[in-house]
Design a protein around this motif. Structure first.
Motif, PDB file in Angstrom:
ATOM      1  N   SER A  37       0.832  -1.207   0.000  1.00 40.14           N
ATOM      2  CA  SER A  37       0.000   0.000   0.000  1.00 40.14           C
ATOM      3  C   SER A  37       0.867   1.258   0.000  1.00 40.14           C
ATOM      4  O   SER A  37       0.579   2.225  -0.714  1.00 40.14           O
ATOM      5  CB  SER A  37      -0.913  -0.011   1.231  1.00 40.14           C
ATOM      6  OG  SER A  37      -1.703   1.151   1.276  1.00 40.14           O
ATOM      7  N   PHE A  52      -5.477   3.793  -8.521  1.00 37.11           N
ATOM      8  CA  PHE A  52      -6.540   2.888  -8.087  1.00 37.11           C
ATOM      9  C   PHE A  52      -7.702   3.684  -7.505  1.00 37.11           C
ATOM     10  O   PHE A  52      -7.515   4.753  -6.905  1.00 37.11           O
ATOM     11  CB  PHE A  52      -6.038   1.922  -7.003  1.00 37.11           C
ATOM     12  CG  PHE A  52      -5.076   0.878  -7.499  1.00 37.11           C
ATOM     13  CD1 PHE A  52      -5.539  -0.307  -8.061  1.00 37.11           C
ATOM     14  CD2 PHE A  52      -3.713   1.078  -7.394  1.00 37.11           C
ATOM     15  CE1 PHE A  52      -4.653  -1.273  -8.501  1.00 37.11           C
ATOM     16  CE2 PHE A  52      -2.819   0.118  -7.826  1.00 37.11           C
ATOM     17  CZ  PHE A  52      -3.292  -1.063  -8.397  1.00 37.11           C
ATOM     18  N   ARG A  54     -10.199   3.058  -4.557  1.00 39.39           N
ATOM     19  CA  ARG A  54     -10.245   2.204  -3.371  1.00 39.39           C
ATOM     20  C   ARG A  54     -11.669   2.177  -2.813  1.00 39.39           C
ATOM     21  O   ARG A  54     -12.169   3.190  -2.324  1.00 39.39           O
ATOM     22  CB  ARG A  54      -9.250   2.712  -2.317  1.00 39.39           C
ATOM     23  CG  ARG A  54      -7.784   2.594  -2.749  1.00 39.39           C
ATOM     24  CD  ARG A  54      -6.902   3.531  -1.947  1.00 39.39           C
ATOM     25  NE  ARG A  54      -5.483   3.354  -2.213  1.00 39.39           N
ATOM     26  CZ  ARG A  54      -4.827   3.901  -3.233  1.00 39.39           C
ATOM     27  NH1 ARG A  54      -5.506   4.643  -4.107  1.00 39.39           N
ATOM     28  NH2 ARG A  54      -3.533   3.694  -3.392  1.00 39.39           N
ATOM     29  N   LEU A  59     -10.777  -3.142  -5.050  1.00 40.94           N
ATOM     30  CA  LEU A  59     -10.005  -2.132  -5.779  1.00 40.94           C
ATOM     31  C   LEU A  59     -10.438  -2.122  -7.234  1.00 40.94           C
ATOM     32  O   LEU A  59     -10.909  -3.131  -7.767  1.00 40.94           O
ATOM     33  CB  LEU A  59      -8.510  -2.460  -5.737  1.00 40.94           C
ATOM     34  CG  LEU A  59      -7.727  -2.304  -4.451  1.00 40.94           C
ATOM     35  CD1 LEU A  59      -6.314  -2.848  -4.656  1.00 40.94           C
ATOM     36  CD2 LEU A  59      -7.670  -0.846  -4.028  1.00 40.94           C
TER      37      LEU A  59
END
Length: 291
Positions: A37, A52, A54, A59
């Motif tokens: 992460s 991405f 989230r 995802l």
């Protein structure tokens, strides 16, 4: 180059994009989930945009992430393939040479063809280098592009780079064909992210006080810069060695005088020349090398 993300961050991005899971990517790469992460967050901060989306339990890639993924995957595959080839048991007469990929494709290929005519029994593996942070022991011989003051004393300078301002043969700059330095300030400029001082050097050389080195298109690849210049009314500035094949094929023109550069191309530290074959190739490249 100073303007590339860390390789580990790109590996974390590729694994997470493939599985759409930071946890799965962490298991695959033998990292913690928090490390993956953190890698991806650092990569997003470096790029300046999210890769991405989230959600609470999942995802998804952003449109930028989807566009970025194929190039990252291809580059990582090249690194992995080159590393596997280098780490495999070598034949007795094989030499591995590492070189910036633009220089490998636009200059080194001709030199290696000439070397093969003299030493047909010596096999050469070329590692077209994309990342600056590679292990220096990845090759027997390393060709580097660097500021002259940054080279180790043991390096062998092949040539001092000369910069060429390039345009398509049919480019229209400020209402006419490209032929004069004054037109540069009126043109769209293509910048190389790893060499932000190239256009500044051009501005100083031609005394272009109004040249803005910040605007225009940006890329981390000299080859991409030249391809873009060949397809439109924009200008690229590229070292002569990389530009020569594009000019010879009629894809680009360089009507202005060459510009002096503080960068040099060199054979780096000779400590890895452990074999006679490596020493032969090193000596061949050092002789008559300037393009």
């Amino acid at each position: 180059m100073n303007h590339l993300p860390h390789l580990n961050h790109l590996r974390s991005f590729e694994a997470a994009a493939r599985s759409l899971s930071f946890t799965t990517a962490a298991d695959e790469l033998n990292y913690t989930q928090s490390a993956v992460s953190s890698h991806i967050r650092s990569l997003e901060e470096f790029i300046g945009r999210p890769l991405f989306v989230r959600f609470a339990r999942s995802l998804a890639l952003t449109s930028l992430g989807e566009a970025y993924l194929p190039t990252v995957r291809y580059a990582l595959a090249q690194v992995d393939a080159a590393t596997e080839a280098i780490m495999s048991p070598r034949h007795d007469r094989r030499v591995v040479i590492s070189c910036p990929i633009s220089l490998a494709s636009n200059w080194l290929t001709d030199r290696l063809t000439a070397f093969a005519e003299v030493h047909p029994d010596i096999a050469v593996t070329v590692h077209g280098r994309v990342w600056k942070d590679e292990d220096p022991e990845v090759a027997d011989i390393r060709i580097v592009s660097a500021l002259a003051n940054d080279l180790p004393k043991s390096a062998t300078v092949l040539w001092t780079d000369r910069l060429r301002v390039l345009a398509a043969p049919d480019a229209v700059i400020d209402g006419g064909p490209f032929a004069a330095p004054a037109q540069i300030a009126k043109a769209g400029l293509i910048h190389n992210l790893g060499r932000p001082d190239y256009w500044a050097a051009v501005g100083r050389h031609f005394q272009l006080d109004t040249l803005d080195p910040r605007g225009g298109t940006r890329t981390n690849s000299l080859n991409v810069a030249m391809e873009m210049a060949a397809r439109g009314n924009r200008l690229a500035v590229v070292p002569a060695a990389a530009a020569a094949p594009f000019i010879a094929r009629g894809l680009l023109i360089a009507p202005l005088d060459d510009v002096e550069s503080p960068w040099v191309t060199a054979l780096s530290d000779e400590s890895l020349l452990a074999t006679r074959e490596a020493r032969l190739l090193h000596a061949f490249l050092a002789s008559g090398a300037e393009p």
